[in-house]
Design a protein around this motif. Structure first.
Motif, PDB file in Angstrom:
ATOM      1  N   ARG A   1       6.338   3.574   7.298  1.00 42.48           N
ATOM      2  CA  ARG A   1       6.262   3.373   5.850  1.00 42.48           C
ATOM      3  C   ARG A   1       6.212   4.690   5.072  1.00 42.48           C
ATOM      4  O   ARG A   1       6.461   4.696   3.866  1.00 42.48           O
ATOM      5  CB  ARG A   1       5.028   2.530   5.508  1.00 42.48           C
ATOM      6  N   TYR A   2       5.898   5.774   5.731  1.00 41.65           N
ATOM      7  CA  TYR A   2       5.838   7.054   5.026  1.00 41.65           C
ATOM      8  C   TYR A   2       7.195   7.396   4.423  1.00 41.65           C
ATOM      9  O   TYR A   2       7.297   7.762   3.253  1.00 41.65           O
ATOM     10  CB  TYR A   2       5.388   8.157   5.980  1.00 41.65           C
ATOM     11  N   HIS A   3       8.250   7.269   5.206  1.00 43.65           N
ATOM     12  CA  HIS A   3       9.588   7.605   4.717  1.00 43.65           C
ATOM     13  C   HIS A   3      10.118   6.525   3.773  1.00 43.65           C
ATOM     14  O   HIS A   3      10.842   6.829   2.827  1.00 43.65           O
ATOM     15  CB  HIS A   3      10.531   7.794   5.899  1.00 43.65           C
ATOM     16  N   GLU A   4       9.758   5.267   4.019  1.00 44.44           N
ATOM     17  CA  GLU A   4      10.232   4.202   3.137  1.00 44.44           C
ATOM     18  C   GLU A   4       9.617   4.320   1.747  1.00 44.44           C
ATOM     19  O   GLU A   4      10.291   4.076   0.742  1.00 44.44           O
ATOM     20  CB  GLU A   4       9.914   2.843   3.749  1.00 44.44           C
ATOM     21  N   CYS A   5       8.343   4.689   1.679  1.00 41.03           N
ATOM     22  CA  CYS A   5       7.718   4.886   0.363  1.00 41.03           C
ATOM     23  C   CYS A   5       8.321   6.089  -0.351  1.00 41.03           C
ATOM     24  O   CYS A   5       8.418   6.100  -1.582  1.00 41.03           O
ATOM     25  CB  CYS A   5       6.211   5.065   0.529  1.00 41.03           C
TER      26      CYS A   5
ATOM     27  N   TRP B   1       0.836  -1.202   0.000  1.00 46.08           N
ATOM     28  CA  TRP B   1       0.000   0.000   0.000  1.00 46.08           C
ATOM     29  C   TRP B   1       0.867   1.246   0.000  1.00 46.08           C
ATOM     30  O   TRP B   1       1.707   1.448   0.879  1.00 46.08           O
ATOM     31  CB  TRP B   1      -0.909  -0.009   1.227  1.00 46.08           C
ATOM     32  N   GLY B   2       0.694   2.076  -1.000  1.00 45.82           N
ATOM     33  CA  GLY B   2       1.466   3.311  -1.094  1.00 45.82           C
ATOM     34  C   GLY B   2       2.747   3.204  -1.885  1.00 45.82           C
ATOM     35  O   GLY B   2       3.440   4.211  -2.066  1.00 45.82           O
ATOM     36  N   VAL B   3       3.083   2.005  -2.368  1.00 49.63           N
ATOM     37  CA  VAL B   3       4.299   1.823  -3.175  1.00 49.63           C
ATOM     38  C   VAL B   3       3.970   2.124  -4.637  1.00 49.63           C
ATOM     39  O   VAL B   3       3.005   1.570  -5.179  1.00 49.63           O
ATOM     40  CB  VAL B   3       4.843   0.390  -3.036  1.00 49.63           C
ATOM     41  N   PRO B   4       4.712   2.998  -5.308  1.00 53.48           N
ATOM     42  CA  PRO B   4       4.417   3.335  -6.705  1.00 53.48           C
ATOM     43  C   PRO B   4       4.423   2.103  -7.609  1.00 53.48           C
ATOM     44  O   PRO B   4       5.371   1.312  -7.597  1.00 53.48           O
ATOM     45  CB  PRO B   4       5.547   4.306  -7.076  1.00 53.48           C
ATOM     46  N   VAL B   5       3.353   1.950  -8.391  1.00 56.43           N
ATOM     47  CA  VAL B   5       3.178   0.815  -9.303  1.00 56.43           C
ATOM     48  C   VAL B   5       3.122   1.345 -10.732  1.00 56.43           C
ATOM     49  O   VAL B   5       2.402   2.312 -11.009  1.00 56.43           O
ATOM     50  CB  VAL B   5       1.897   0.019  -8.977  1.00 56.43           C
ATOM     51  N   GLN B   6       3.849   0.684 -11.639  1.00 62.93           N
ATOM     52  CA  GLN B   6       3.858   1.075 -13.047  1.00 62.93           C
ATOM     53  C   GLN B   6       3.408  -0.044 -13.974  1.00 62.93           C
ATOM     54  O   GLN B   6       3.203   0.203 -15.160  1.00 62.93           O
ATOM     55  CB  GLN B   6       5.257   1.541 -13.457  1.00 62.93           C
ATOM     56  N   ASP B   7       3.272  -1.237 -13.461  1.00 59.24           N
ATOM     57  CA  ASP B   7       2.855  -2.368 -14.281  1.00 59.24           C
ATOM     58  C   ASP B   7       1.357  -2.303 -14.532  1.00 59.24           C
ATOM     59  O   ASP B   7       0.553  -2.165 -13.595  1.00 59.24           O
ATOM     60  CB  ASP B   7       3.213  -3.679 -13.583  1.00 59.24           C
ATOM     61  N   ASP B   8       0.949  -2.401 -15.796  1.00 61.43           N
ATOM     62  CA  ASP B   8      -0.464  -2.269 -16.151  1.00 61.43           C
ATOM     63  C   ASP B   8      -1.326  -3.374 -15.539  1.00 61.43           C
ATOM     64  O   ASP B   8      -2.448  -3.113 -15.087  1.00 61.43           O
ATOM     65  CB  ASP B   8      -0.620  -2.275 -17.678  1.00 61.43           C
TER      66      ASP B   8
ATOM     67  N   ALA C   1      -2.023   2.266  -5.330  1.00 69.39           N
ATOM     68  CA  ALA C   1      -1.020   2.219  -6.393  1.00 69.39           C
ATOM     69  C   ALA C   1       0.160   3.137  -6.135  1.00 69.39           C
ATOM     70  O   ALA C   1       1.083   3.197  -6.964  1.00 69.39           O
ATOM     71  CB  ALA C   1      -1.656   2.568  -7.729  1.00 69.39           C
ATOM     72  N   GLY C   2       0.170   3.849  -5.024  1.00 74.08           N
ATOM     73  CA  GLY C   2       1.292   4.720  -4.709  1.00 74.08           C
ATOM     74  C   GLY C   2       1.303   6.017  -5.492  1.00 74.08           C
ATOM     75  O   GLY C   2       2.294   6.752  -5.444  1.00 74.08           O
ATOM     76  N   ILE C   3       0.232   6.319  -6.206  1.00 79.00           N
ATOM     77  CA  ILE C   3       0.160   7.603  -6.901  1.00 79.00           C
ATOM     78  C   ILE C   3       0.091   8.728  -5.877  1.00 79.00           C
ATOM     79  O   ILE C   3       0.547   9.846  -6.128  1.00 79.00           O
ATOM     80  CB  ILE C   3      -1.057   7.625  -7.849  1.00 79.00           C
ATOM     81  N   VAL C   4      -0.451   8.409  -4.714  1.00 81.36           N
ATOM     82  CA  VAL C   4      -0.446   9.323  -3.578  1.00 81.36           C
ATOM     83  C   VAL C   4       0.034   8.548  -2.358  1.00 81.36           C
ATOM     84  O   VAL C   4      -0.331   7.391  -2.168  1.00 81.36           O
ATOM     85  CB  VAL C   4      -1.853   9.925  -3.353  1.00 81.36           C
ATOM     86  N   ASN C   5       0.884   9.173  -1.567  1.00 83.50           N
ATOM     87  CA  ASN C   5       1.397   8.556  -0.346  1.00 83.50           C
ATOM     88  C   ASN C   5       0.594   9.098   0.831  1.00 83.50           C
ATOM     89  O   ASN C   5       0.823  10.212   1.294  1.00 83.50           O
ATOM     90  CB  ASN C   5       2.885   8.873  -0.168  1.00 83.50           C
ATOM     91  N   ASP C   6      -0.353   8.277   1.313  1.00 88.11           N
ATOM     92  CA  ASP C   6      -1.204   8.697   2.419  1.00 88.11           C
ATOM     93  C   ASP C   6      -0.860   7.982   3.720  1.00 88.11           C
ATOM     94  O   ASP C   6      -1.679   7.943   4.645  1.00 88.11           O
ATOM     95  CB  ASP C   6      -2.689   8.457   2.081  1.00 88.11           C
ATOM     96  N   HIS C   7       0.345   7.415   3.825  1.00 89.29           N
ATOM     97  CA  HIS C   7       0.790   6.927   5.117  1.00 89.29           C
ATOM     98  C   HIS C   7       0.936   8.115   6.062  1.00 89.29           C
ATOM     99  O   HIS C   7       1.369   9.204   5.653  1.00 89.29           O
ATOM    100  CB  HIS C   7       2.140   6.211   4.999  1.00 89.29           C
TER     101      HIS C   7
END
Length: 338
Positions: A301-305, A141-148, A289-295
């Motif tokens: 996890r906020y800093h790790e993302c 949750w919150g990790v940027p995803v690029q795979d369709d 999808a990590g498009i927004v980091n709401d941690h």
């Protein structure tokens, strides 16, 4: 009349010891009259200190006197603190591992790593949360995803949140992947009505018919976006300039259910023929999808993302300009038709 005299013993009776409550606890103290003078004048013995003892000779005399019963409570407290400090330094010199500290309220202890320590997660993750839900929060949750394919899977889950919770969805994750052919866009876009109504679990549909039809239709529209923008990832990330949005909220109540950016993406998706993609669904998708980091800021996890943001998410300048022009032309054509 003759009365016999009572026999008197020559020895005096010894008084019985009595218990008293002193500053060092319950002790038995004999009257000073019964104590020999040599015992009364005798000094309390200090404990023997060996070479292997934790407390070394470097400990002060005040520390040693804490073993004496005659010390006051205040001096005992001060000596105890000094002993703890000396013992901790001795433990470091001996190479022994210190004891693990119990987590405070609101913290979850993770002993999976060697250097285990209590970690603070987002407030909606509690010690009673299901392990799958906690793992999803910590790893995905919150990790940027690029795979369709992954993006399409997260979009389906975000649509399912109207009927199921995140823990329920994650528990059925393998079932989702099995019934939906691992979220293969080509296969799902070719589902017939019969195939659609066969997506059941224990005699019940995986989702409502409306949601399942939306999954099939969205797969078709996503294939069209791939032809236009080369990938759905480039299309959806272009709304945030290919860089995750960091909100940095401190409290759960500050996290919104939708934003103007989510409303913009939702409007464009619906104009392209997507179904069940309201602003709330889109914002849940953006969070997953990590498009927004709401941690939350207090979550580890906020800093790790944010560290994951250092990877190059932004495509080449020419490709960005081409995607932007294509997106603007599409929006203009839709507005003109409307």
């Amino acid at each position: 009349m003759y009365v016999p005299k009572k026999l008197r013993s020559s020895a005096k009776p010894v008084p019985e010891p009595r218990a008293i409550l002193g500053p060092t606890g319950n002790r038995v103290r004999v009257s000073d009259r019964a104590k020999p003078k040599t015992e009364a004048l005798k000094k309390p013995q200090r404990p023997k200190i060996t070479e292997n003892a934790v407390v070394r000779n470097t400990v002060s005399v005040d520390t040693t006197t804490c073993f004496s019963d005659s010390s006051s409570s205040s001096s005992s407290i001060g000596s105890s603190v000094l002993m703890v400090t000396s013992r901790s330094s001795a433990v470091k010199r001996s190479g022994l591992k210190p004891a693990k500290v119990a987590p405070l309220a609101g913290e979850v202890t993770d002993f999976s790593s060697e250097n285990s320590r209590p970690v603070k997660r987002c407030d909606w993750i509690t010690p009673h949360s299901e392990p799958l839900y906690t793992y999803f929060h910590d790893e995905e949750w919150g990790v940027p995803v690029q795979d369709d394919t992954k993006l399409f899977e997260l979009l389906v889950y975000s649509q399912a949140l109207a009927e199921l919770s995140w823990p329920a969805i994650l528990n059925k994750r393998d079932i989702f992947r099995k019934l939906l052919d691992n979220f293969n866009l080509t296969f799902i876009s070719q589902f017939t009505e019969k195939k659609l109504l066969s997506l059941k679990v224990n005699g019940r549909l995986l989702l409502s018919e409306q949601k399942l039809r939306a999954v099939v239709e969205n797969a078709k529209q996503m294939l069209k976006i791939q032809l236009e923008f080369s990938s759905f990832s480039r299309y959806v990330w272009s709304f945030v300039n290919h860089k995750p949005v960091r909100n940095g909220f401190r409290f759960t109540r500050q996290v919104p259910v939708k934003t103007p950016k989510a409303e913009l993406i939702s409007k464009d998706l619906m104009q392209r023929g997507f179904r069940c993609v309201g602003p709330t669904v889109v914002y849940s998708f953006m969070q997953a999808a990590g498009i927004v980091n709401d941690h939350l800021l207090t979550c580890f996890r906020y800093h790790e993302c944010n560290e994951n943001d250092k990877m190059d998410l932004k495509p080449k300048t020419e490709e960005t300009e081409t995607l932007t022009k294509a997106l603007n032309n599409t929006c203009l054509s839709h507005d003109g038709n409307a």
